[in-house]
Design a protein around this motif. Structure first.
Motif, PDB file in Angstrom:
ATOM      1  N   MET B 372     -22.756   2.895 -11.451  1.00 27.67           N
ATOM      2  CA  MET B 372     -23.431   3.496 -12.667  1.00 27.67           C
ATOM      3  C   MET B 372     -23.414   2.015 -13.795  1.00 27.67           C
ATOM      4  O   MET B 372     -22.419   1.433 -13.697  1.00 27.67           O
ATOM      5  N   PRO B 373     -24.197   2.309 -14.694  1.00 30.15           N
ATOM      6  CA  PRO B 373     -23.978   1.229 -15.799  1.00 30.15           C
ATOM      7  C   PRO B 373     -22.539   1.214 -16.506  1.00 30.15           C
ATOM      8  O   PRO B 373     -21.878   2.249 -16.568  1.00 30.15           O
ATOM      9  N   CYS B 374     -22.162   0.103 -17.224  1.00 28.83           N
ATOM     10  CA  CYS B 374     -20.713  -0.010 -17.664  1.00 28.83           C
ATOM     11  C   CYS B 374     -20.932   0.718 -19.093  1.00 28.83           C
ATOM     12  O   CYS B 374     -21.807   0.568 -19.752  1.00 28.83           O
ATOM     13  N   ILE B 375     -19.990   1.748 -19.417  1.00 26.42           N
ATOM     14  CA  ILE B 375     -19.893   2.533 -20.793  1.00 26.42           C
ATOM     15  C   ILE B 375     -19.052   1.985 -21.479  1.00 26.42           C
ATOM     16  O   ILE B 375     -18.945   2.529 -22.570  1.00 26.42           O
ATOM     17  N   ARG B 376     -18.545   0.834 -21.371  1.00 27.84           N
ATOM     18  CA  ARG B 376     -17.569   0.089 -22.199  1.00 27.84           C
ATOM     19  C   ARG B 376     -16.253   1.006 -22.584  1.00 27.84           C
ATOM     20  O   ARG B 376     -15.812   1.052 -23.627  1.00 27.84           O
ATOM     21  N   CYS B 377     -15.804   1.656 -21.591  1.00 30.16           N
ATOM     22  CA  CYS B 377     -14.652   2.754 -21.681  1.00 30.16           C
ATOM     23  C   CYS B 377     -13.129   2.083 -21.884  1.00 30.16           C
ATOM     24  O   CYS B 377     -12.351   2.349 -22.441  1.00 30.16           O
ATOM     25  N   SER B 378     -13.380   0.572 -21.294  1.00 34.19           N
ATOM     26  CA  SER B 378     -12.140  -0.328 -21.455  1.00 34.19           C
ATOM     27  C   SER B 378     -10.852   0.174 -20.829  1.00 34.19           C
ATOM     28  O   SER B 378      -9.854  -0.287 -20.767  1.00 34.19           O
ATOM     29  N   ALA B 379     -11.193   1.043 -19.709  1.00 33.72           N
ATOM     30  CA  ALA B 379     -10.132   1.607 -18.891  1.00 33.72           C
ATOM     31  C   ALA B 379      -9.741   0.315 -18.089  1.00 33.72           C
ATOM     32  O   ALA B 379      -8.594   0.155 -17.700  1.00 33.72           O
ATOM     33  N   CYS B 380     -10.445  -0.881 -17.803  1.00 36.35           N
ATOM     34  CA  CYS B 380     -10.193  -1.829 -16.806  1.00 36.35           C
ATOM     35  C   CYS B 380      -9.228  -2.699 -17.721  1.00 36.35           C
ATOM     36  O   CYS B 380      -8.214  -3.128 -17.109  1.00 36.35           O
ATOM     37  N   ALA B 381      -9.530  -2.691 -19.025  1.00 36.88           N
ATOM     38  CA  ALA B 381      -8.626  -3.729 -19.596  1.00 36.88           C
ATOM     39  C   ALA B 381      -7.208  -3.157 -19.926  1.00 36.88           C
ATOM     40  O   ALA B 381      -6.147  -3.948 -19.895  1.00 36.88           O
ATOM     41  N   THR B 382      -7.029  -1.898 -19.787  1.00 32.70           N
ATOM     42  CA  THR B 382      -5.788  -1.123 -20.064  1.00 32.70           C
ATOM     43  C   THR B 382      -5.069  -1.507 -18.657  1.00 32.70           C
ATOM     44  O   THR B 382      -3.833  -1.649 -18.891  1.00 32.70           O
ATOM     45  N   VAL B 383      -5.677  -1.584 -17.754  1.00 31.09           N
ATOM     46  CA  VAL B 383      -4.812  -1.560 -16.367  1.00 31.09           C
ATOM     47  C   VAL B 383      -4.735  -3.098 -15.945  1.00 31.09           C
ATOM     48  O   VAL B 383      -3.988  -3.387 -15.082  1.00 31.09           O
ATOM     49  N   CYS B 384      -5.466  -4.023 -16.511  1.00 35.36           N
ATOM     50  CA  CYS B 384      -5.376  -5.591 -16.009  1.00 35.36           C
ATOM     51  C   CYS B 384      -4.062  -6.156 -16.086  1.00 35.36           C
ATOM     52  O   CYS B 384      -3.586  -6.116 -17.320  1.00 35.36           O
ATOM     53  N   PRO B 385      -3.351  -6.583 -14.898  1.00 40.19           N
ATOM     54  CA  PRO B 385      -2.086  -7.089 -15.246  1.00 40.19           C
ATOM     55  C   PRO B 385      -1.973  -8.471 -15.598  1.00 40.19           C
ATOM     56  O   PRO B 385      -0.960  -8.984 -15.971  1.00 40.19           O
ATOM     57  N   ALA B 386      -3.468  -9.149 -15.782  1.00 46.25           N
ATOM     58  CA  ALA B 386      -3.326 -10.458 -16.455  1.00 46.25           C
ATOM     59  C   ALA B 386      -3.695 -10.447 -17.709  1.00 46.25           C
ATOM     60  O   ALA B 386      -4.027 -11.561 -18.290  1.00 46.25           O
ATOM     61  N   PHE B 411     -10.053 -17.692 -14.355  1.00 47.08           N
ATOM     62  CA  PHE B 411      -9.436 -18.172 -13.442  1.00 47.08           C
ATOM     63  C   PHE B 411      -7.898 -17.822 -13.423  1.00 47.08           C
ATOM     64  O   PHE B 411      -6.966 -18.050 -12.631  1.00 47.08           O
ATOM     65  N   ASP B 412      -7.521 -16.883 -14.431  1.00 50.68           N
ATOM     66  CA  ASP B 412      -6.184 -16.231 -14.530  1.00 50.68           C
ATOM     67  C   ASP B 412      -6.328 -14.869 -13.689  1.00 50.68           C
ATOM     68  O   ASP B 412      -5.549 -14.173 -13.664  1.00 50.68           O
ATOM     69  N   CYS B 413      -7.554 -14.561 -13.372  1.00 49.54           N
ATOM     70  CA  CYS B 413      -7.590 -13.254 -12.589  1.00 49.54           C
ATOM     71  C   CYS B 413      -7.022 -13.160 -11.185  1.00 49.54           C
ATOM     72  O   CYS B 413      -7.284 -14.108 -10.660  1.00 49.54           O
ATOM     73  N   ILE B 414      -6.167 -12.428 -10.853  1.00 46.22           N
ATOM     74  CA  ILE B 414      -5.687 -12.558  -9.504  1.00 46.22           C
ATOM     75  C   ILE B 414      -6.444 -11.535  -8.378  1.00 46.22           C
ATOM     76  O   ILE B 414      -5.920 -11.592  -7.359  1.00 46.22           O
ATOM     77  N   GLU B 415      -7.529 -11.157  -9.054  1.00 48.40           N
ATOM     78  CA  GLU B 415      -8.286 -10.181  -7.749  1.00 48.40           C
ATOM     79  C   GLU B 415      -7.705  -8.960  -7.419  1.00 48.40           C
ATOM     80  O   GLU B 415      -7.677  -8.518  -6.300  1.00 48.40           O
ATOM     81  N   CYS B 416      -6.697  -8.392  -8.170  1.00 46.92           N
ATOM     82  CA  CYS B 416      -6.034  -7.236  -7.699  1.00 46.92           C
ATOM     83  C   CYS B 416      -6.652  -5.833  -7.449  1.00 46.92           C
ATOM     84  O   CYS B 416      -6.384  -5.239  -6.755  1.00 46.92           O
ATOM     85  N   GLY B 417      -7.882  -6.076  -8.141  1.00 46.94           N
ATOM     86  CA  GLY B 417      -8.480  -4.877  -7.972  1.00 46.94           C
ATOM     87  C   GLY B 417      -8.485  -3.520  -8.796  1.00 46.94           C
ATOM     88  O   GLY B 417      -9.075  -2.459  -8.557  1.00 46.94           O
ATOM     89  N   CYS B 418      -7.440  -3.896  -9.770  1.00 46.90           N
ATOM     90  CA  CYS B 418      -7.067  -2.349 -10.473  1.00 46.90           C
ATOM     91  C   CYS B 418      -8.160  -2.107 -11.128  1.00 46.90           C
ATOM     92  O   CYS B 418      -8.513  -0.898 -11.455  1.00 46.90           O
ATOM     93  N   CYS B 419      -8.710  -3.123 -11.899  1.00 52.58           N
ATOM     94  CA  CYS B 419      -9.971  -2.672 -12.915  1.00 52.58           C
ATOM     95  C   CYS B 419     -11.142  -1.883 -12.315  1.00 52.58           C
ATOM     96  O   CYS B 419     -11.603  -0.996 -12.661  1.00 52.58           O
ATOM     97  N   ALA B 420     -11.395  -2.459 -10.925  1.00 51.03           N
ATOM     98  CA  ALA B 420     -12.383  -1.648 -10.160  1.00 51.03           C
ATOM     99  C   ALA B 420     -11.965  -0.303  -9.645  1.00 51.03           C
ATOM    100  O   ALA B 420     -12.793   0.607  -9.413  1.00 51.03           O
ATOM    101  N   GLN B 421     -10.908  -0.301  -9.498  1.00 53.25           N
ATOM    102  CA  GLN B 421     -10.036   1.242  -8.959  1.00 53.25           C
ATOM    103  C   GLN B 421     -10.345   2.114  -9.879  1.00 53.25           C
ATOM    104  O   GLN B 421     -10.752   3.259  -9.768  1.00 53.25           O
ATOM    105  N   VAL B 422     -10.026   1.780 -11.434  1.00 56.84           N
ATOM    106  CA  VAL B 422     -10.205   2.899 -12.423  1.00 56.84           C
ATOM    107  C   VAL B 422     -11.708   2.899 -13.083  1.00 56.84           C
ATOM    108  O   VAL B 422     -11.767   3.865 -13.860  1.00 56.84           O
ATOM    109  N   CYS B 423     -12.358   1.949 -12.456  1.00 56.07           N
ATOM    110  CA  CYS B 423     -13.824   1.944 -13.486  1.00 56.07           C
ATOM    111  C   CYS B 423     -14.586   3.463 -12.988  1.00 56.07           C
ATOM    112  O   CYS B 423     -14.682   3.813 -11.864  1.00 56.07           O
ATOM    113  N   PRO B 424     -14.993   4.091 -13.947  1.00 53.21           N
ATOM    114  CA  PRO B 424     -15.380   5.289 -13.732  1.00 53.21           C
ATOM    115  C   PRO B 424     -17.011   5.331 -13.394  1.00 53.21           C
ATOM    116  O   PRO B 424     -17.511   6.144 -13.048  1.00 53.21           O
ATOM    117  N   SER B 425     -17.563   4.130 -13.631  1.00 52.66           N
ATOM    118  CA  SER B 425     -18.938   3.682 -13.232  1.00 52.66           C
ATOM    119  C   SER B 425     -18.986   3.048 -11.710  1.00 52.66           C
ATOM    120  O   SER B 425     -20.113   2.716 -11.479  1.00 52.66           O
TER     121      SER B 425
END
Lengths: 186, 532
Positions: B372-386, B411-425
């Motif tokens: 789904m389209p991004c709704i700018r909920c920023s859940a991803c920013a909350t979980v990002c370990p970097a 390039f600081d992204c470690i590709e841990c996948g937390c953001c994609a895991q919590v993304c409601p879209s």
């Protein structure tokens, strides 16, 4: 009286600035056109002439003079067009339809059985990527070949062929996921 | 370093995930049976690939090096068993691209005969640089997954001073349990490896970090430390949170320090090594054995018998699945690595490489939910370990703004996948970052290539100009010479005619005079005749 003061003041100021400008334009004179250099730095340097100009630098000069558009470089593809649009503050232009696909990297190779050693391709190569001498077999230095294909037309025996560069694990690229626009709207 | 025991900190974000590790830790590590055929990729590490040392038909012994390299960032590959090199060519290897790469195929002779080993029973008798050389020769790379040559990592340079060695036994990603089992069963070897690395980098402390969901491993290591009465090595039990196993995240948790964005842990006096790597270092130094095997977790709901297997590098994944009871009927997806950071494999006819830690067989049949389209909920920013802004990065990646995205520290992204895991879209965010990273690398490569081509083109142009000028100069000189010659000739001619005209004239005149005389004489004689 006061108008005279104003006129004198302005004349003095403009004279000072005029001299300053004149001096700096001589002192800090820049040889060549820095914009051309900047554009040239973004072009892929295949020197292939597909833009209808005889090389990358002439094309850069043509863009600077407003003669050529920013969408005429097939090897550069969309990325180069976008970079040029970014640099020059020009709206991005769609690429010509025939070049719309992502440019595929190619190099040429010489069928060494057929080569007669005429040196015509050596003279055509813009980056000195062909090795050979008169009446000796020629060969392409693959690492130096830019894939401009300029050596193909002069060859009298058609022994130069194009091959696509095989992607390798370290040069392989992830693709962009299918766009969200195509997904059903919530 | 003075650290009050057990004081820990937090990194930003992170997720609590179901660990799903128990299914593969029920049985001890088993040794895989000797495979008939081993496929060894020449490049299994970050850095330069080595040069081949063998050719088709060569007999090799177990532990014999089959590649070597003179490059600094490189690691050789060794034959995992004795046998014959039967093929050298391009074969598919575990890589997200699915592309083929150069491999050496060895057919086992069943003898499993070792090459002569040179053990170093007392590592402290050798200098750190000698030990580093041994580690390099053993082909050891980081076994946590990144596969960076260990010999390079344990050489932080003369400027850096390593205070603390951190041994990473966190293993935070769900399903994977190879490090857990390794710590349980190889605790003694692990401690020995830690001591060796500690000696090489002259670190005063060594912390072994383990998540609190691995009590058996913690116990096993603590016992060994107690037995050996080692005071500089300490086990730290840390709370389970994904991705604490990330190098920078682990450092933050243990020391409250942050690794600079474009720096290394050695910049702040730290070195992080995986537990598997430490055991490999022990084997390489104390036993003299190169890195030819590793422990792989075979797990997931799609496999009959989840377990950990000690397997020779180059063994095909299909063999491991077979030894784990085969697939379940509903097995649907094969993943190398864990569910968060792993990548999908298209086939199981791929060899295990040095960086393979886990083969996960999933059985989910459900289609991935639509994006789904991004709704700018920023859940991803909350979980990002970097501490990045994943949604900003997503927009920039999808609109190909590659300059801007680097300003936002892609390039600081470690590709841990937390953001994609919590993304409601359900946006596959990590794939966008991977796309942007590889695209930027590609542009950098292209830039280097085009700069190189420009230099060559300019050089050729300059050469042609020079040749043209030289030719023009030669022509001009020739012309000049010719003209000079011509001038000289005409001048000579002129002089000649001037000097030669007189004698000619006089000759003619003389001749004319002679003729005149003759005529006169004739006339006179005629007259005489007439008079007679």
């Amino acid at each position: 009286m006061s108008i005279l003061v104003a006129i004198i003041t302005l004349t003095v100021i403009s004279t000072i600035f005029g001299v300053l400008l004149g001096y700096t334009s001589v002192k800090f004179h820049v040889e060549g056109d820095p914009i051309v250099d900047k554009i040239d730095a973004l072009l892929p340097q295949t020197q292939c002439g597909q833009c209808t100009y005889p090389g990358c630098r002439p094309y850069a000069e043509a863009i600077t003079s407003g003669e050529a558009g920013i969408n005429q470089c097939p090897p550069g593809g969309e990325a180069t067009m976008l970079a040029l649009s970014d640099l020059l503050g020009i709206e991005p232009v769609a690429l010509d339809e025939e070049h719309a696909d992502e440019p595929q990297k190619t190099v040429v190779y010489i069928d060494e059985q057929i080569c007669i050693g005429c040196t015509l391709c050596i003279q055509a190569c813009p980056v000195d990527a062909i090795l050979g001498a008169a009446k000796q077999m020629h060969t392409i230095i693959e690492n130096e070949c830019t894939g401009c294909d300029l050596c193909i037309p002069p060859c009298p025996v058609d022994c130069i062929h194009i091959k696509t560069v095989k992607p390798e694990q370290d040069t392989w690229r992830w693709s962009l996921p299918a766009s969200t626009e195509t997904a059903p709207k919530a | 370093m003075t650290r009050s025991s057990q004081q820990l900190w937090h990194f930003h974000g992170g997720l609590k995930l179901d660990s799903n590790k128990a299914m593969s830790t029920r049985t001890p590590i088993i040794k895989a049976s000797l495979p008939e055929r081993l496929v060894l990729p020449v490049q299994q590490h970050i850095g330069e690939a080595g040069q081949l040392l063998v050719k088709v038909g060569d007999k090799v012994l177990k532990g014999q090096a089959v590649t070597e390299s003179s490059e600094y960032i490189s690691a050789p590959v060794h034959a995992p068993t004795s046998g014959t090199v039967v093929e050298i060519g391009e074969f598919p290897t575990p890589h997200p691209s699915g592309l083929n790469t150069l491999c050496i195929v060895i057919e086992s002779d069943g003898e499993d005969e070792w090459i002569e080993l040179k053990p170093t029973l007392y590592p402290n008798t050798k200098s750190p640089s000698e030990l580093r050389q041994l580690i390099r020769q053993a082909g050891i790379v980081g076994l946590g997954g990144a596969a960076f040559p260990t010999s390079v990592k344990v050489n932080p340079g003369p400027k850096a001073h390593i205070e603390t060695l951190i041994i990473n036994g966190v293993e935070c990603e769900p399903y994977i349990s190879c490090d857990d089992m390794l710590m349980r069963e190889y605790a003694e070897e692990l401690i020995s490896g830690c001591s060796i690395i500690q000696y090489i980098v002259s670190a005063t402390h060594c912390l072994i970090a383990i998540e609190d969901n691995k009590p058996e491993a913690i116990q096993a290591i603590k016992t060994v430390i107690k037995e050996k009465a080692l005071h500089t090595i300490e086990v730290v039990c840390i709370p389970t949170l994904y991705p604490t196993g990330g190098e920078k995240q682990l450092i933050k948790v243990l020391t409250h320090k942050e690794v600079p964005s474009d720096g290394f842990p050695s910049d702040i006096g730290l070195l992080v090594q995986n537990v598997g790597t430490a055991v490999a270092v022990h084997k390489a130094i104390v036993l003299g054995e190169p890195l030819i095997s590793r422990i792989v977790t075979i797990t997931g709901n799609g496999v009959q018998q989840p377990q950990n297997i000690e397997v020779l590098i180059g063994t095909l994944i299909s063999e491991l699945i077979k030894q784990s009871g085969g697939y379940h009927e509903d097995a649907s997806k094969l993943i190398m690595g864990g569910p968060m950071m792993g990548f999908t494999l298209q086939t199981d006819h791929l060899p295990v490489i040095k960086g393979s830690n886990c083969i996960l067989v999933e059985n989910t049949q459900a289609e991935a939910p639509a994006t789904m389209p991004c709704i700018r909920c920023s859940a991803c920013a909350t979980v990002c370990p970097a501490q990045l802004l994943p949604q900003q990065l997503y927009w920039m990646a999808s609109s190909k703004k590659f300059d801007l995205i680097q300003d936002y520290h892609l390039f600081d992204c470690i590709e841990c996948g937390c953001c994609a895991q919590v993304c409601p879209s359900q946006i596959p965010l990590v794939q966008y970052y991977r796309f942007a990273k590889t695209e930027i690398w590609n542009q950098e490569r292209d830039k280097i290539k085009s700069d190189h081509a420009r230099v060559r083109h300019d050089f050729r142009q300059a050469r042609l100009d020079k040749e043209k000028k030289e030719r023009a100069e030669k022509l001009r000189k020739k012309k000049e010479l010719l003209e000079k010659k011509k001038m000289a000739e005409t001048a000579a001619k002129k002089e000649d005619t001037e000097t030669e005209i007189d004698p000619k004239k006089s000759a003619i005149e003389a001749a004319m005079k002679r003729v005149q005389k003759k005529k006169e004489a004739k006339l006179a004689s005629d007259e005489n005749v007439n008079e007679k």
